[in-house]
Each structure stands twice: as C-alpha cells, then as structure tokens.
Design a protein around this motif. Structure first.
Motif, PDB file in Angstrom:
ATOM      1  N   THR A  43      10.706   0.256   5.828  1.00  0.00           N
ATOM      2  CA  THR A  43       9.848  -0.846   6.268  1.00  0.00           C
ATOM      3  C   THR A  43       9.096  -0.367   7.511  1.00  0.00           C
ATOM      4  N   SER A  44       8.140  -1.178   7.945  1.00  0.00           N
ATOM      5  CA  SER A  44       7.424  -0.861   9.188  1.00  0.00           C
ATOM      6  C   SER A  44       7.997  -1.629  10.372  1.00  0.00           C
ATOM      7  N   TYR A  45       9.104  -2.352  10.158  1.00  0.00           N
ATOM      8  CA  TYR A  45       9.682  -3.173  11.213  1.00  0.00           C
ATOM      9  C   TYR A  45      10.578  -2.324  12.109  1.00  0.00           C
ATOM     10  N   ASP A 273       8.488   0.448  -0.206  1.00  0.00           N
ATOM     11  CA  ASP A 273       9.057  -0.689   0.518  1.00  0.00           C
ATOM     12  C   ASP A 273       9.904  -1.555  -0.403  1.00  0.00           C
ATOM     13  N   VAL A 279       4.006   3.214   0.699  1.00  0.00           N
ATOM     14  CA  VAL A 279       3.535   3.046   2.078  1.00  0.00           C
ATOM     15  C   VAL A 279       3.312   4.415   2.698  1.00  0.00           C
ATOM     16  N   VAL A 281       2.796   6.474   6.185  1.00  0.00           N
ATOM     17  CA  VAL A 281       2.908   6.471   7.638  1.00  0.00           C
ATOM     18  C   VAL A 281       1.943   7.539   8.141  1.00  0.00           C
ATOM     19  N   LYS A 297       1.725   6.173  15.334  1.00  0.00           N
ATOM     20  CA  LYS A 297       1.778   6.022  13.881  1.00  0.00           C
ATOM     21  C   LYS A 297       1.243   4.659  13.447  1.00  0.00           C
ATOM     22  N   TYR A 299       1.083   2.239   9.789  1.00  0.00           N
ATOM     23  CA  TYR A 299       1.707   2.041   8.476  1.00  0.00           C
ATOM     24  C   TYR A 299       0.726   1.280   7.578  1.00  0.00           C
ATOM     25  N   SER A 309       1.731  -2.114  10.124  1.00  0.00           N
ATOM     26  CA  SER A 309       2.341  -2.042  11.433  1.00  0.00           C
ATOM     27  C   SER A 309       1.679  -0.932  12.233  1.00  0.00           C
ATOM     28  N   ASP A 311       2.550   1.584  15.762  1.00  0.00           N
ATOM     29  CA  ASP A 311       3.477   2.058  16.790  1.00  0.00           C
ATOM     30  C   ASP A 311       2.725   3.124  17.577  1.00  0.00           C
ATOM     31  N   ASP A 330       3.394  -5.786  14.351  1.00  0.00           N
ATOM     32  CA  ASP A 330       3.622  -6.023  12.923  1.00  0.00           C
ATOM     33  C   ASP A 330       2.606  -7.020  12.405  1.00  0.00           C
TER      34      ASP A 330
END
Length: 829
Positions: A43-45, A273, A279, A281, A297, A299, A309, A311, A330
């Motif tokens: 996930t991107s969380y 996912d 997905v 990255v 990064k 996503y 997402s 980061d 997010d």
C-alpha cells in the motif's frame, strides 16, 4: 487527586483511538534511526520516524504487514497481530550488506520506463488540478515541537525530549481558484511552553513609505507554520507554489508541465495493492541539489495514472528555518476526483546549540465540490473564529480528535492545560505585572522602566537610555527624557499620552513635545490625535543617512496639530489633519569643534522664518484587502492587488497668521507581482504637482533624497545614484521597480549553485520637467539569504549604472540588507 484526573484523561483518550501502533526504529547498536519509512506492505500508507526514531500509526485492521526501510539498512518486513487500543512494536534494522548481483533489467531501461510513465501522468494531471478548483472540507491539525535535552554526562548526546509546543485546530475550510482560502475555526487549542514561545521574525524597515494601513504583528511561532488551510495546501498538481512559512522560493512540483527540466525519475518498486491493481513507486530525483526541488517517492496506479501517495523531502537550501523537511500525503479517489485526506509534515531545525523536532499531522475529510455562490466579500476574511473555539474542554478534544496521540503528548496537554488555567488567574497576572515592574539595569538601557497594571489595563513607561542619548543632535550632544502612559478598556478602546523634554548642553536650550491619541472604534481603527511642541524638526523626513543628521535638514518648529484617522470601508483609509507651525531657521545654533569632521553639510539652512496653517487629506485604498477579526479587533492581512493613494496639502493664508498660500496633490501606486518560477517584482509609481503657489516657501517644496554613498537603500522608493538633493515647486514623476529571480538561474549552474546566490535586477526613472532633469538607473546584484534564530535576511552586492541630465554616466557599487517579514510573508523589497 490531580494524578487520578490524569489517569482518567489518558484512559478516555485511548478508548477514543482504537488500533494504534507505535514504537521505535533503531540499528544494531540501539541508535535511533530518524526519518525511516514505516509503511503497510503493498500500500502507499505509512509514516516516517521522527528525529528520535519514534513513529505512530493508526490502523483499521486486526492484522497488518509492515515494511521498515531507510537508506543504508536492510529492509525489514514484519507481520503483526493488532490488539484494541495502543500497542508498542519496536524494530531493529541491520546494516545493508553490499552484494553484486546479476542485473536483469538495466538501470537505463528502468529510468526510461519511469520517464515515459511520468510523461503520461503529467499529460493527464491538468484534469485532476481542474477538479480541485473549488471545494470545502473539514480539517483537523495537530502541531507539536520537541527540543532535544542533552545528557548530563555526555553533553553532546541527547538523553530525551522536552515538549515545547502543541496546537490543535478543527476547521471547516473553503478553497477557490485562484488562491482563495477561508477557514471557519470551530475549535483551537494552544498549549505552549511560554518561556520558549518564540514570536514572529523581526523585520526592520530601513527607509521607505509605510502608508496609512496599520502595521500590525501577531504573536505566533513560525516553527509551527500551519495556521490554516492555506499553509497546509501543498498541491503537487500545481506547476509550482510558495509554501508559506517553509520556503521563500517557489517550489517546482515533480508533476509540473516543465518538470523534466528539473527532475529525473526512476522505478523504485512495483507491487499489487489490495484490489490487485498494479502500483508504481516512482523515485523523484532533482537535477539541481541547490534549487527549490523535491526528492523522494510518488505512488501511482499504473493503469489510471492516479496519484495515491507522496513521500517527499525538500532540499535544505530552499528552507527558511528548517534543517530537514519531509512531506507525506495520502490521496483518495471519489466523485471522479483525486484529493488529499492525510498529510504529515516532519521536520527538524537547529537554533544555536539546541536541536528541535517538529511534526504536523493533518486529516481532511467530508469534501464538498458543489460550487458555492460565494461573493468576493466572503474571501476577504480568511479566518473566522467561533465564539467557543478557544473554550473547548478536554472531553471535546477526546471525542473529536481523529488522530492518535502519544502518551507524552497527552501528558503534556494535561499539564499545559493546568498551566493555562493558572495563567488566567489573578495570582499569576499580579506576579507577571510585578516582574514587569521590577527595576533592572538592562531594562533601563534597552526597554525602559515603568509600571503596568493588567487589571486596570494601564501602563506607564520611561523611554530607555538608548533613546535618551542623542550624540548627533542639533548643537551637538542632546539628552531627552520621555514618558508614555496608556489606558485601555475591555472593548479595546484606548488612549495614549507621550510628553517629551529635549535638552542641548552646548546651547543650553530646552525643547519639548506632547502628543497623544484616543482610539474610539477598534474595528475600523478610528482615532483622534494631537501634537503640540517646540522642537527641532526635519525639513524633509525621508532623507539619506548622512542627510538625516545634517543641520541643513533641520529647523525650529513651534507647532500644534490635530488629526482624525479611520477606515471608511474595508481597505479604504482616510487621514485628515490640520497644523499650525511657526518655522524658524537655526543659524544661531553653535556646534562643537568635532562637528567639522562631517564637512560643510553641517551648516544650517538660512531661510526667512514664517508661519503656516496647513490642511492635509490623505486617502489610501487596498483593493480586496484581507483581514480577520480576533477578540474584538481587526487584523489586516494585506492584499494581492495594487495599492493606490492620493495626498492633498493646502496652505491657507491669513488664518491664525498663516502666510503660505498653495495647493499640492500627489498620486501613488504600489504593487508586488508574483511571477512564480520566474521570481517576484515590486513596482512603485509616484506623480505630483503644485496646483497653485501664490506664497510657497522652500520647506514645502517636494524633496528627493540624495543616495547613500555605499548603502543600497530601499530601491522601491529611492534612487541609488542621486548625488544632489533635489527639490521642486512644480510637477514631478518617479517610477521604481525591482525583480528578484530567486535563484532561477544561479541555482541551476554547477558549482556556483553551492554558494546559494540569488540574482536581482531593477531600475528607476525620475523626471522634474521644470528643471529639465531626468535620471535613469539600472542595477544588477547578487544576494544571499541568512538566518539568525527566527530572523531571515538577505545581504546583497549591487552594481548601479545611471545617467542624468546633470552629468555623465556613473557606475557605483553598493551593499544592502533586506529583511523578511514572516507575518506578511514578504520582504522589505
């Protein structure tokens, strides 16, 4: 009993936050690993650890697979069975072992695929930006700052953290293109260590025109930079934006239409996912390390090209105060739109030998995209605070707080809440007044000494010794003594009186002045004021440094004046005044022998004395001026549009013995223009003329200040190469501009960009037709930003070329200093 309340407070808090995972990430030696990514697998969380290696995650499942990664260490993947409430899980990462493996897909292939994918994303990003052109949403903000506490034995190593500040805010926020924000604040909690509260950055106006609008400052901590939805809106769909409080530069987005000029991309990871969708990255790599660019990064769903997402971290050279700055966001996909729902800002900064760590966590939900029928007036108040916003109790925050808090944060809230109640008590207010009223040598020198009574809202102060001593006064050394008395009311009405006595030792002459005002309407700044005295006054107040202390610019003034000032409607200010003055030359004043060190300009101006009765009308309009109302007072936030003003002076003959008979009008325009990636421009235009002048004396002429010899004075208002003081009794025109490129070019030149220099150009034009005078100036310079605690400033070196009707072309070199005002988010020039 107090400890029982604390236990109950913590228990209720934990019950309101189920499935909270927290802990610490360390290496094999037990050392904390800051800014490690702790995320949910596939996930991107996720989140980042703070400077102490600690993290907090809120999860909505009973089982989770986490990955923990940081540069230089092997990635760790762990499965965790969650329990209701708060659960602690620490992780230890092993140093990464360097191995040589067979390369299946070349790096060039990965990068080319990433570049091709990002071209497709950027081609479609405009639709996501357009769909966020108008919306409202609920926003919760939690901001905190901690200070490293050094170990008592090993002073270079931190032994723990001391919580310094913690703020919470709940709003209903609105946005509309282009750049209109409004926050309706429902609840606000400000818990700070008041001994380290920190105010706004200092801004010193060296010279220039201040205008009529009240120059206000509101105490705030620039290290807690999110004070509303505007500050929190880091919108990657925009090509670039200036992030208020974080950077004075425009930060180019990795999704910008021109992103490939500033970034390269690589595929860092590919996974499926929970919906079995692929997905990507994408690693974002800045081409220029010294420019205001992101790294990190992004996503994306591969098929839909939707952003999931971010980061990212911002280059240190672009930061105002911070040493490191990380941004996590997010996004969700609903109503055919991509919009942010969770944001985190994690940062650190160093102030002298102290290291601070900040974290701001934001939740945004309940979006509405139906376009509201908001009139322009709706946006002029960016912040509206409800009457109960500052009075919310602990139980309100326990049930309304959507994000998990650490035990130390909850403990800090409980303690600071008790301190806050104490600070509102009569006992504390009396103690605070007594501290202010205590005499000390430092106060005598720098702040003055006085007496304050908070309950009666009155204060009395004697000016500090630094203001009393005037070594370069009229006739040499002078000493002055002034006092200031203020009295306020609960409705924010107040009055002030300020008597002053000025004594010259060489000529044994006493001068005096007495002024004051009464503010009777704080919502439109309405006040009446007066001034009376017998003083040595300036013939023109806006002068060069050497011209300010020159007796040629001074006269004796026996005067009285009254004025009325108010804001007629939002942004429209009016000041009306009348003045009687008996103006006398000071050729009989004796000067000490050392005055000859300053040359011929020390000679006073020999003019025929006269009396004048004069009226002045000054109008100034700020188009679409933004403001907010707080605690019964109006706070001006500025305007994005030009400011125009008109000033009219008239000498009235035969009234109270007045001898002058003239009429004069002046028009002025000021504007600052944000050109995004290409920098920022300030423009100033001035035109005036005497309508009639039957009896006009030289003191009432329009003066133009001489330029300082080596100092680069404020270029928005002054010339840099005017070597003669000019005046006119006819028409005149002046146009000034300065453009700051903000490193648009120098930050992209290898090696030179290490110096963090910024390029600046500008110029001016001045004309006095009746004197057949014209002057044109052009200048170019380089500047560099510096920071001392919360004060940001630029030092600059400039080359100035000029040509006037009175002489050949000139080339001068000058040095200047330019201060940043954090409250207004702008430079002096």
């Amino acid at each position: 009993m107090k400890h029982i309340y604390l236990i109950l407070f913590l228990c209720f808090s934990f019950l309101s936050n189920a499935q909270v995972l927290k802990g610490k990430v360390v290496n094999e030696q037990g050392e904390a690993l800051p800014f490690a990514r702790v995320g949910v697998l596939n996930t991107s969380y996720g989140t980042l650890t703070n400077g102490e290696g600690k993290y907090v995650l809120k999860l909505d499942t009973n089982f989770v697979q986490l990955y923990i990664r940081v540069t230089g260490y092997e990635e760790l993947v762990d499965s965790i069975q969650l329990k209701p409430g708060e659960q602690i899980q620490n992780f230890t990462l092993l140093t990464e072992a360097l191995e040589f493996e067979e390369v299946v897909i070349s790096e060039d292939s990965k990068k080319s695929r990433a570049m091709a994918f990002m071209r497709e994303v950027i081609a479609e990003k405009k639709q996501w930006e357009d769909k966020l052109s108008n919306y409202s949403m609920d926003m919760y903000v939690l901001s905190s700052i901690e200070m490293e506490v050094p170990d008592s034995m090993l002073y270079k190593l931190p032994s723990g953290r001391k919580k310094m500040n913690l703020n919470e805010m709940v709003t209903r926020s609105f946005y509309q293109d282009p750049g209109k924000y409004k926050d309706s604040v429902r609840a606000y909690l400000d818990l700070s260590d008041k001994s380290n509260a920190g105010g706004v950055s200092v801004s010193i106006q060296m010279d220039g025109n201040s205008g009529l609008a009240p120059q206000q400052a509101e105490m705030s901590n620039p290290y807690l930079f999110v004070q509303g939805s505007k500050d929190a809106d880091v919108n990657l769909f925009k090509n670039s934006q200036e992030i208020s409080g974080v950077s004075t530069f425009n930060v180019i987005s990795p999704l910008s239409s021109l992103a490939f000029l500033s970034y390269t991309y690589d595929i860092a990871e590919l996974y499926y996912d929970e919906n079995n969708e692929k997905v990507y990255v994408i690693e974002v790599i800045p081409r220029f390390q010294e420019a205001a660019l992101w790294s990190g990064k992004l996503y994306f769903h591969i098929d839909s090209k939707r952003l999931l997402s971010a980061d990212l971290s911002l280059s240190q050279s672009a930061l105002n105060y911070f040493k490191e700055f990380h941004f996590i966001c997010d996004y969700t996909f609903e109503q055919n739109r991509v919009f942010p729902v969770r944001k985190e800002f994690i940062y650190s900064l160093k102030e002298r030998k102290k290291m601070y760590h900040g974290a701001i966590r934001i939740k945004q939900d309940n979006y509405a995209f139906d376009k509201g029928d908001y009139k322009q007036k709706f946006w002029l108040t960016p912040s509206v605070v409800s009457d109960s916003a500052y009075d919310r109790d602990s139980m309100y925050w326990i049930y309304e707080r959507p994000l998990p808090l650490k035990v130390e944060e909850l403990t800090f809230i409980f303690k600071q809440d008790s301190i806050k109640r104490y600070h509102q008590s009569e006992e504390y207010l009396l103690k605070r007044d007594s501290i202010y009223n205590d005499f000390s040598v430092l106060n005598l020198i720098f702040n003055g000494v006085g007496h304050r009574n908070t309950f009666k809202k009155q204060s009395f102060r004697v000016i500090p010794l630094l203001e009393q001593v005037v070594p370069l006064g009229v006739g040499g050394y002078r000493h002055r003594l002034g006092v200031e008395y203020t009295k306020g009311t609960k409705s924010h009405k107040d009055f002030m009186i300020n008597p002053l006595i000025d004594y010259g030792f060489r000529n044994k002459d006493v001068k005096w002045q007495f002024n004051g005002y009464f503010k009777y309407n704080p919502l439109n700044f309405a006040k009446i004021g007066f001034e009376v005295g017998d003083i040595y006054d300036f013939m023109t107040s806006y002068q060069s440094i050497q011209g300010t202390i020159a007796p040629a610019n001074r006269m004796r003034n026996k005067k009285w004046s009254v004025y009325h000032f108010s804001e007629l409607t939002n942004g429209l200010y009016l000041k009306a005044s009348m003045e009687y003055s008996d103006r006398i030359n000071i050729t009989d004043i004796e000067y000490p022998e050392w005055a000859s060190l300053f040359g011929n300009f020390q000679k006073p101006n020999d003019f025929e004395g006269y009396r004048i009765f004069m009226t002045e009308l000054y109008l100034e309009y700020h188009f679409q001026q933004r403001y907010k109302i707080r605690d019964g007072e109006k706070i001006i936030l500025g305007s994005k549009w030009p400011v125009v003003s008109m000033k009219h002076k008239m000498g009235v003959p035969n009234l109270l013995g007045g001898q002058s008979n003239f009429s004069y009008v002046e028009l002025k325009l000021e504007d600052d223009i944000d050109l995004k990636n290409f920098g920022h421009t300030d423009i100033y235009a001035l035109a005036g003329s005497f309508l009639y002048k039957e009896n006009l004396r030289a003191v009432e002429y329009k003066f133009f200040r001489t330029s300082d010899r080596f100092f680069f004075s404020n270029p928005v208002y002054s010339q840099q190469s005017l070597d003669t003081a000019l005046s006119t009794a006819n028409s005149y025109f002046q146009l000034n501009f300065i453009h700051h490129f903000k490193g648009a070019f120098l930050h992209k030149v290898p090696l030179i960009n290490k110096l963090k220099l910024e390029e600046t150009v500008g110029g001016s034009y001045m004309a006095i037709p009746s004197s057949n005078f014209q002057q044109v100036e052009l200048y170019a310079g380089i500047e560099r930003q510096f920071r001392i605690k919360k004060t940001i400033f630029k030092l600059g070196a400039y080359a100035v070329s000029s040509k006037s009707s009175y002489g050949p072309a000139q080339l001068n070199f000058k040095f200047g200093i330019n201060f940043y005002n954090a409250f207004y988010d702008k430079w002096d020039y």
